[in-house]
Design a protein around this motif. Structure first.
Motif: not given
Length: 477
Positions: A179-183, A231-239
């Motif tokens: 799901w996530a692009p980065k570990d 960020n649930w929609a973008e699958r990015t880590l924000r914090q």
């Protein structure tokens, strides 16, 4: 199974329209599904036990069915569903398959519960296939998504090194990737709150280390202290939130069930604290503060001079008014009033064994006992003639909030390390009654399932699920 909603109409998809609908109108649980783990992980397969919890049944309090897995050495652990209340508005979805990630082998099992009393194996995905397709292993928490997909947190690479990510499967258990692009550095649990476009995940440790048992000497290197805000929609880590010394090994993450709510909690195992999480919807920033602090006890006769309570499971009632958590090493199960979520108030506790139980060989200082409102060390309960082993670990609450089901296995290497007798005497499943009017807990003296008396020998019992969903499986959109 379709459930009625508050206005008497029938639901569109699985689960309930709202958390309060489930709380007020949900059917009483009659069955539990409980993963059973063979202590030596070599002699026979783990299995899924079906337990009768219907007081009007002739087999009340008994295991009525056992479904063995086709392989040995799985270490079954947590479970989830292929579909839940997140799919309530989709009439094409059905809560039919219980998803069982095997934390050691990496296999993902789907068990068909169409016949609720006699589940059968539907399909499995091998750990090798997961590793080859997605590069992840050591699966843990499984949640169903509103899309019908299944998302499972993972804790490492196939070689046992630490990394966190999330395996994504379609409704037929086909691997879609991560799901996530980065570990992240470590992985463990997660909870998503789509209305606020947020997911929060937590972290445990390095698989090659935690499968040896717990070594305090490497705690700060091989175990985590961070939360990850996505960020649930973008699958990015924000914090990324480093909880530091007050948040060592943050495990179970729970947001309020009401999908518009902006708060939740995480139980930090080693620090033994509960951390309150508050989202600012405008900025998307998640703040945190320790709201329940449980100092380590000064002891003699234990592995260290101080003993942590070790919070290992935590959940919120479906009306978002009560918080429950288990202290696996100390031995108590706690109930907190969270009518003010930022200021939980201890309402009740019961003692269910633990390392400080009388006769354990561990002596607690008088100051430590006084801090718990005790003058003597608590006795491990004996229910229906069976002494409860270990300490309270996995907890599951009835939909109406009136019954807690409690098991006592954490992870087989840790069970053997901290409660060695449990390998021969097995786990127990107990029921704790909850008085919501008085805010109190009491052990049900008429209910106990002794997994030390299983036909094939003693087993460890882990997480409980109901066929119709529960307080930790279902997420509302």
């Amino acid at each position: 199974m379709e459930q009625p909603v508050a206005n008497g109409t029938c639901c569109k998809g699985p689960g309930y329209a709202t958390p309060l609908d489930a709380f007020k109108n949900g059917a009483r649980e009659k069955l539990l599904y409980v993963p059973c783990i063979v202590p030596d992980q070599q002699s026979r397969p783990d299995y899924l036990a079906t337990v009768d919890v219907d007081p009007d049944s002739a087999t009340y309090g008994q295991v009525i069915h056992r479904l063995p897995m086709p392989f040995i050495g799985d270490e079954l652990h947590h479970t989830g569903w292929n579909a839940c209340s997140s799919c309530f508005n989709d009439s094409s979805k059905k809560r039919q398959f219980l998803i069982l990630p095997a934390v050691k082998s990496g296999r993902i099992y789907a068990v068909d519960v169409t016949n609720e009393q006699e589940p059968k194996l539907h399909k499995f995905v091998s750990g090798d296939a997961v590793g080859a397709a997605a590069g992840v292993a050591y699966p843990h928490t499984s949640h169903c998504l509103g899309s019908g997909e299944i998302m499972i947190s993972t804790m490492g690479s196939p070689d046992g090194t630490a990394k966190g990510n999330f395996l994504l499967l379609d409704a037929d258990l086909n691997i879609k990737g991560t799901w996530a692009p980065k570990d992240t550095a470590f992985g463990y649990d997660f909870w998503y709150q789509p209305r606020h476009n947020i997911m929060v995940s937590s972290e445990f440790g390095t698989p090659t280390e935690f499968f040896k048992g717990f070594d305090p000497a490497v705690a700060t290197q091989e175990y985590g202290s961070k939360l990850y805000v996505w960020n649930w929609a973008e699958r990015t880590l924000r914090q990324t939130i480093d909880l530091g010394a007050e948040g060592l090994i943050p495990l179970e993450t729970r947001f309020a069930h009401e999908p518009s709510a902006t708060w939740g909690y995480v139980g930090c195992a080693l620090s033994s604290n509960v951390v309150f999480l508050q989202l600012d919807p405008a900025s998307g920033v998640l703040s945190q503060k320790v709201v329940v602090k449980q100092p380590w006890l000064d002891v003699t006769g234990w592995a260290l001079p101080q003993l942590p309570a070790l919070i290992t499971d935590i959940l919120i009632s479906l009306d978002d008014k009560w918080l429950f958590f288990s202290n696996w090493l100390r031995g108590d199960l706690c109930m907190y009033d969270i009518s003010n979520p930022a200021e939980p108030r201890l309402a009740s506790r019961v003692w269910l064994g633990g390392s400080i139980a009388a006769g354990s060989g561990v002596t607690v200082s008088p100051e430590g006992l006084a801090s718990l409102g005790l003058t003597t060390q608590p006795e491990a309960p004996v229910i229906k003639g069976v002494k409860v082993q270990g300490g309270p670990q996995m907890i599951q609450l009835s939909l109406d909030g009136k019954r807690l089901y409690v098991t006592n296995s954490l992870l087989s290497p840790w069970d053997k390390q901290f409660y060695p007798d449990m390998a021969q005497k097995g786990s127990q499943l107990v029921q704790v009654d909850v008085d919501l009017e008085k805010g109190s807990l009491s052990i049900n003296p008429n209910f106990l399932v002794d997994f030390g008396a299983e036909p094939g020998g003693a087993v460890y019992a882990h997480e409980c699920r109901y066929p119709g969903g529960d307080c930790s499986s279902d997420i509302w959109l």
